[in-house]
Structure formats: structure tokens, C-alpha cells
Design an enzyme around this catalytic site. Structure first.
Site, PDB file in Angstrom:
ATOM      1  N   LEU A  43     115.079 -30.197  85.638  1.00 14.25           N
ATOM      2  CA  LEU A  43     115.660 -30.179  84.293  1.00 14.25           C
ATOM      3  C   LEU A  43     114.727 -30.860  83.304  1.00 14.25           C
ATOM      4  CD1 LEU A  43     119.361 -31.122  85.156  1.00 14.25           C
ATOM      5  CD2 LEU A  43     118.203 -28.902  85.297  1.00 14.25           C
ATOM      6  N   ARG A  98     115.625 -40.829  72.735  1.00 20.38           N
ATOM      7  CA  ARG A  98     115.369 -42.275  72.808  1.00 20.38           C
ATOM      8  C   ARG A  98     113.882 -42.607  72.806  1.00 20.38           C
ATOM      9  NH1 ARG A  98     119.346 -42.737  77.933  1.00 20.38           N
ATOM     10  NH2 ARG A  98     118.825 -40.524  77.986  1.00 20.38           N
ATOM     11  N   LYS A 141     110.071 -35.285  75.811  1.00 15.03           N
ATOM     12  CA  LYS A 141     109.888 -36.377  76.789  1.00 15.03           C
ATOM     13  C   LYS A 141     109.081 -35.974  78.020  1.00 15.03           C
ATOM     14  CE  LYS A 141     113.532 -37.991  79.078  1.00 15.03           C
ATOM     15  NZ  LYS A 141     114.750 -38.794  79.255  1.00 15.03           N
TER      16      LYS A 141
HETATM   17  C1  UD1 Z   1     121.095 -38.721  83.948  1.00 12.95           C
HETATM   18  C2  UD1 Z   1     122.430 -38.665  84.720  1.00 12.95           C
HETATM   19  C3  UD1 Z   1     122.741 -40.074  85.244  1.00 12.95           C
HETATM   20  C4  UD1 Z   1     121.615 -40.546  86.120  1.00 12.95           C
HETATM   21  C5  UD1 Z   1     120.279 -40.515  85.379  1.00 12.95           C
HETATM   22  C6  UD1 Z   1     119.150 -40.771  86.366  1.00 12.95           C
HETATM   23  C7  UD1 Z   1     123.894 -36.953  83.734  1.00 12.95           C
HETATM   24  C8  UD1 Z   1     125.007 -36.691  82.821  1.00 12.95           C
HETATM   25  N1  UD1 Z   1     123.491 -38.225  83.829  1.00 12.95           N
HETATM   26  O1  UD1 Z   1     121.290 -39.554  82.817  1.00 12.95           O
HETATM   27  O2  UD1 Z   1     123.943 -40.048  85.994  1.00 12.95           O
HETATM   28  O3  UD1 Z   1     121.878 -41.887  86.577  1.00 12.95           O
HETATM   29  O4  UD1 Z   1     120.054 -39.209  84.803  1.00 12.95           O
HETATM   30  O5  UD1 Z   1     117.924 -40.914  85.706  1.00 12.95           O
HETATM   31  O6  UD1 Z   1     123.397 -36.031  84.349  1.00 12.95           O
HETATM   32  N2  UD1 Z   1     118.216 -32.289  80.261  1.00 12.95           N
HETATM   33  C9  UD1 Z   1     118.219 -30.906  80.040  1.00 12.95           C
HETATM   34  N3  UD1 Z   1     119.172 -30.380  79.244  1.00 12.95           N
HETATM   35  C10 UD1 Z   1     120.147 -31.118  78.665  1.00 12.95           C
HETATM   36  C11 UD1 Z   1     120.145 -32.514  78.893  1.00 12.95           C
HETATM   37  C12 UD1 Z   1     119.171 -33.074  79.700  1.00 12.95           C
HETATM   38  O7  UD1 Z   1     117.343 -30.204  80.557  1.00 12.95           O
HETATM   39  O8  UD1 Z   1     120.975 -30.543  77.972  1.00 12.95           O
HETATM   40  C13 UD1 Z   1     117.134 -32.861  81.098  1.00 12.95           C
HETATM   41  C14 UD1 Z   1     116.281 -33.851  80.324  1.00 12.95           C
HETATM   42  O9  UD1 Z   1     115.152 -33.190  79.781  1.00 12.95           O
HETATM   43  C15 UD1 Z   1     115.899 -34.872  81.377  1.00 12.95           C
HETATM   44  C16 UD1 Z   1     117.030 -34.784  82.403  1.00 12.95           C
HETATM   45  O10 UD1 Z   1     117.732 -33.614  82.137  1.00 12.95           O
HETATM   46  O11 UD1 Z   1     114.684 -34.556  81.999  1.00 12.95           O
HETATM   47  C17 UD1 Z   1     117.961 -35.992  82.345  1.00 12.95           C
HETATM   48  O12 UD1 Z   1     118.511 -36.113  81.049  1.00 12.95           O
HETATM   49  P1  UD1 Z   1     118.743 -37.533  80.389  1.00 12.95           P
HETATM   50  O13 UD1 Z   1     119.315 -37.323  79.049  1.00 12.95           O
HETATM   51  O14 UD1 Z   1     117.540 -38.370  80.494  1.00 12.95           O
HETATM   52  O15 UD1 Z   1     119.885 -38.111  81.343  1.00 12.95           O
HETATM   53  P2  UD1 Z   1     120.245 -39.634  81.587  1.00 12.95           P
HETATM   54  O16 UD1 Z   1     121.011 -40.135  80.417  1.00 12.95           O
HETATM   55  O17 UD1 Z   1     119.069 -40.396  81.987  1.00 12.95           O
HETATM   56 CA    CA Z   2     116.871 -39.970  82.080  1.00 15.98          CA
END
Ligand code: UD1
Ligand code: CA
Length: 459
Positions: free
Chosen positions: A8, A15, A22
């Protein structure tokens, strides 16, 4: 049965407060996403799908030909991001590992270990967890009285008690492919954030399927990065690991906290790296070299027994037994021959030099082909730019270039020729010739007294 990976990487990384998305942000000069993709490539995974969205062209350029893409136009959460991979995976049998693009420290051994755990245990869903002393920001693992995983609650949705839980969700899930998309389609929007949380699949699957949590002990490997501070922590881990690996291989690193070596750099046994040195990109440092202090080498090859001190070397090659610096700058395809001396404040750009050539002080050598045993005097310049175009200078073997010489390109200097100091050379110099291109000196007898002020004038 095949193994698939979904990474993903569609999020913006709000942030981070940077322009780059990112997952494209560099760590030790290498984009974060490349670390994870490289490790998946080395693992038992057969096919990689990367979910991209925000500024997707950055990631597509980095990963060209290595992954398939799923597109998430609007970033509606991690659950929604996985859903975007459905057209590429539906109907395929096997195991899918879901990983986040923001975990640059992951290694292929962890990926293989968790996939075999999932398969050996015949789980339907395995969530990979870790214990962090400072779990702030991560989703917490809620276990029931039988110690089985019940659900994952995001930090912001946790009660005070739940916030004390140290077991966190790493964001790695392994799931039977045939069950994944049915489960994902049941995820409901989280009211607080307006996003579809992938973490909800635990609650969705736990009643009807075998859901398990795998607690990983080597926890730094799965840290997530969300801002420039956590990037610096990841970088520190990576730096320590890489330096340790080199030191155990026989590379001597003095004051290693100040030395940064990129992930893909190769350094042979016996090399000495002095403080404040950065070696990045696809650089190779061969036996017998001493690098630093205060040196940057990027995507360059340094052959045996070379010394590089207080200098910058980018996209260049230095052959055996040469000495570079202090304060030299090699760049854009400089190729320095064997036993050269490139010294104080000398810049070499897009140029080659033959064996035994020397430019010891204050010179610019640009767009030049230089032969063997050439001496560039202090202050010599190859004048390669006429304000519109760049031109080449060709210098033969055994040439002596006097101090403060300008070689106005295009120009060619024959073998064994000699250029008098202070010359501005605009015409080719034939082999064996001596060129002088400066005004003749005139000495005016007794004239100096008209120009020199009497001593007491200063009082
Ligand atoms: C996420 C998890 C959290 C976990 C943490 C570990 C969820 C809701 N939360 O939180 O439980 O402890 O990772 O690091 O899953 N992304 C997409 N599409 C979106 C949103 C995010 O592709 O719509 C991708 C981002 O680019 C990123 C990854 O998913 O690489 C994680 O997203 P991020 O927003 O960093 O999640 P966390 O808040 O860290
Ligand atoms: Ca993250």
C-alpha cells in the site's frame, strides 16, 4: 499455489509535510519504496502489486517493470486501498501478504518467515504484531481471555487502558486469497476518520475463519515511518545495521555514528573509512582504499589502494593508487587513471585522465581527454564553455601545462609538448612544441620610483 504481495503506497503522507509522496521519500538517498520492493523480490513472493494514487507518477518511475499497479484515486483508507487490487488478484488461488509502503526496514527473512507461519498453521488470516516500548501512533492488538486476537484499535480510538497495550499492529497481514476481497468488501467506514480501515478484517473474519496473530521479536524491522522525525529513526537503524555488516566483513570504520553508507554500496575487506563520510548509490570501494574524513562518494567506483580525503566524488571512477583531495570534486563521469594525483581545489567533470597524471592544486578540467603523465600546473583551466556550447579539450601524453594556463576549447595539445605559465592557448599545439601565449615582459629602467609611495606616507 502462488504467493502474492500487495504493497500500500497510495497515501500522501500528510504528516511528512514534504512535496514528495511519502513512499518515494529517500532514506540514505534511496526512495523508501525501493527497500520494501527489493526485499519482496528476494522473498518467496511471485507477484507484486503496488497500490498507488497520490502523485503516482513518482512511484511508477521508481518501480517501472518491477510491479503491477492498482490505482486508488481517492485515499479512502487502507481497507479501500486493498480493494483496488481486486481486479488483479480475483480468481487467483494462493496466499497474499499485505504490506505497507512505509516500512523501509523490513527484510526478506521476515517476509518468508511470516508467510510460512501462516501456511504451516493453515491460518485464513495472520496479523503480524510486534511489541514496542513506545507504541504511540500504532494500532493496538486486543486479545481475548484465550489470548487470541480479537480486534485492532487505532491509537486515536483507544481508551486510556488500551493505550497502555504494547503489542501493536505492524500493518502486515497474510491472508488466503480466496477470502480476502469478500472480507474487505464488508469493511464499514470509520466514522471519526471517514476512512475504511483494513484493521477491521480481524473482526470481520474471526468468527468464521482461523484468524491468528504472529508476534515478531525483531521489532525495529517493522517500524512504520510517518514524519521526518521517524524517518531519522529509521535511517539511524539502517545506518547501524549497514555499518555493522561492513565492520564484520573487515571494513574499518572510525567513529561509525558519523559514517553513512547506502544500502547497495559494496566495500571490500581492509578498507578504512574515516569520520564524516557518506558513501551512497551503487558505489564500490575496492581493497586497500582509505576514504575520508569529510568525504562524499555517490554512485562511483573507487579501485584498489586509492585515498580520497575531504572530497566529493559523484558518478565517477578512480583507478588504482590515485590520491584524491584534499578538497577535490569529481563529477559527471570523471574517470581518473591509475596513480593520479588530484589535489587541493581541483574539479574534474566529464573528463578522463591517463596513468600518472597530476593536477595538484586549483584547476578545472572539464570535457577533456587527457593522456598519461600530464602535469596540470596550479591554476590551469580547460575553458570548455563559450557561453552557448560546451567544447572538448584533447591533451596527449607527457604534456606539461604551466601555471595559470587557459586552454580555450575546442583545442588539442600534442604529446610531449610544453605550455608556458600564464598562456591562453587558442590554437592547437603540435607534438613536442613549446607554446607561449602571453605578452612579452617589458622592464622600464628606474621607473618604479614613480609608482611606489615613500615609506613615511603611511604615517
Ligand atoms: C497503519 C495501521 C495501524 C498500524 C500502522 C503500522 C490502519 C488503519 N492503520 O496506520 O494499525 O499500526 O499502519 O505502521 O491500517 N495508504 C494507502 N491508501 C490510503 C491510506 C493509506 O495506500 O487510503 C498507504 C500509505 O501510503 C501507507 C500505508 O498505507 O504506505 C499506511 O498508511 P498510514 O496512513 O501511514 O497508516 P498508519 O496511520 O501508520
Ligand atoms: Ca504509517
Amino acid at each position: 499455489m502462488n504467493n502474492y504481495a500487495i504493497v500500500l503506497a497510495a497515501g500522501k503522507g500528510t504528516r511528512m509535510k514534504t512535496k514528495l509522496p511519502k513512499c518515494a521519500f529517500p532514506i540514505l538517498k534511496k526512495p523508501m519504496i525501493e527497500y520494501i520492493v527489493e526485499n519482496i523480490e528476494k522473498s518467496v513472493v511471485d507477484e507484486i502489486i503496488c497500490v498507488v494514487g497520490y502523485k503516482k507518477e513518482y512511484l511508477e518511475e521508481l518501480l517501472d517493470g518491477r510491479v503491477d499497479y492498482a490505482y486508488q484515486e481517492e485515499q479512502l483508507g487502507t481497507g479501500h486501498a486493498v480493494k483496488m487490487a481486486e481486479p488483479l488478484l480475483k480468481g487467483k488461488t494462493g496466499t497474499t501478504i499485505i504490506l505497507l509502503g512505509d516500512m523501509p526496514l523490513i527484510d526478506m527473512k521476515v517476509i518468508n518467515k511470516v508467510i510460512s507461519y501462516h501456511q504451516d498453521k493453515k491460518n485464513d488470516l495472520t496479523v503480524v504484531t510486534a511489541e514496542f516500548d513506545n507504541p504511540k501512533g500504532y494500532g493496538r492488538i486486543i486479545r481475548n481471555e484465550y489470548d487470541s486476537i480479537e480486534k485492532i484499535i487505532e491509537h486515536k480510538d483507544c481508551t486510556k487502558e488500551q493505550k497502555r497495550i504494547k503489542e501493536i499492529n505492524t500493518g502486515i497481514y497474510i491472508v488466503d486469497n480466496s477470502l480476502l476481497f469478500e472480507a474487505v468488501s464488508k469493511i464499514k467506514v470509520n466514522e471519526r476518520k471517514g476512512e475504511f480501515y483494513l484493521t477491521d478484517i480481524v473482526e470481520i473474519m474471526k468468527n468464521d475463519y482461523k484468524v491468528d496473530a504472529f508476534l515478531l521479536w525483531d521489532s525495529p524491522k517493522v517500524m512504520g515511518v510517518n514524519d521526518l522525525y521517524t524517518i531519522s529513526l529509521a535511517e539511524k537503524h539502517l545506518r547501524n545495521d549497514i555499518n555493522k555488516k561492513h565492520m564484520l566483513n573487515g571494513v574499518s570504520i572510525i567513529n561509525p555514528e558519523t559514517v553513512t553508507i547506502g544500502h547497495s554500496v559494496v566495500i571490500e575487506e581492509g578498507v578504512i573509512i574515516n569520520p564524516n563520510t557518506f558513501i551512497t548509490g551503487d558505489s564500490v570501494i575496492k581493497k586497500g582504499c582509505e576514504i575520508g574524513p569529510n568525504t562524499e562518494i555517490h554512485s562511483s567506483i573507487i579501485h584498489k589502494n586509492v585515498s580520497v580525503k575531504h572530497s566529493l566524488v559523484y558518478d565517477s571512477i578512480v583507478f588504482d593508487k590515485s590520491s584524491i583531495g584534499p578538497f577535490a570534486h569529481l563529477r559527471a563521469g570523471a574517470v581518473i587513471g591509475k596513480r593520479n594525483r588530484i589535489g587541493n581545489f581541483v574539479e574534474v567533470k566529464k573528463s578522463t585522465t591517463g596513468v600518472g597524471t597530476k593536477a595538484a592544486h586549483l584547476a578545472y578540467i572539464g570535457d577533456t581527454t587527457t593522456g598519461e603523465n600530464v602535469n596540470f600546473g596550479c591554476g590551469s583551466i580547460t575553458v570548455n564553455y563559450d557561453g552557448v556550447e560546451k567544447h572538448r579539450t584533447i591533451i596527449g601524453d607527457d604534456v606539461f601545462i604551466g601555471c595559470n594556463t587557459n586552454l580555450i576549447a575546442p583545442v588539442s595539445i600534442g604529446n610531449k609538448s610544453f605550455i608556458a605559465a600564464g598562456s591562453t592557448v587558442t590554437k592547437n599545439v603540435p607534438e613536442g612544441a613549446m607554446a607561449i601565449a602571453r605578452n612579452k615582459q617589458i622592464n622600464k629602467a628606474d621607473y618604479a620610483k614613480n609608482l611606489i609611495r615613500p615609506k613615511d606616507d603611511t604615517k
